[in-house]
Design a protein around this motif. Structure first.
Motif: not given
Length: 123
Positions: A80-101
């Motif tokens: 659903t659009l809502g679940s994909v938006a939540v996924l995008a936020a989660i992936v964004g945060v985890r990508t930022f953490l991965s990049l920082s690490l």
């Protein structure tokens, strides 16, 4: 058992694998650190740096597996659009953490090549 339940179970199994990677890697990195600390084969600042690098690599791998679990559960099971938006936020945060690490571990941007002749200590 229908398709959605199977996909959800697979996603949870991948999440569990990601958590297991982080926990087992943290235990292994700590065991190596303590072993080397007791053996005093290296100076404490060098041991600490290696410990942080090993722990950071473990967290990076675990985060990548956790992102895979999120993608499986969100996109395959309930796109659903809502679940994909939540996924995008989660992936964004985890990508930022991965990049920082990655920057912390390597001391450079991931897309920059390592300097010639530099040998990073890896365990």
């Amino acid at each position: 058992m229908d398709f959605d339940e199977i996909v959800d179970d697979v996603g949870r199994a991948v999440d569990l694998a990601g958590v297991a990677i982080i926990v087992c890697g943290a235990v292994a990195a700590t065991a190596v650190f303590v072993s080397r600390l007791l053996g005093r084969r290296q100076a404490l600042p060098d041991l600490y740096r290696l410990y942080r690098q090993n722990l950071g690599r473990t967290i990076l791998l675990g985060l990548e597996v956790l992102v895979a679990g999120d993608i499986i559960r969100t996109v395959a099971a309930s796109p659903t659009l809502g679940s994909v938006a939540v996924l995008a936020a989660i992936v964004g945060v985890r990508t930022f953490l991965s990049l920082s690490l990655e920057i912390e571990l390597e001391g450079r941007w991931p897309w920059r090549k390592a300097a010639a002749g530099v040998d990073r200590d890896r365990v």
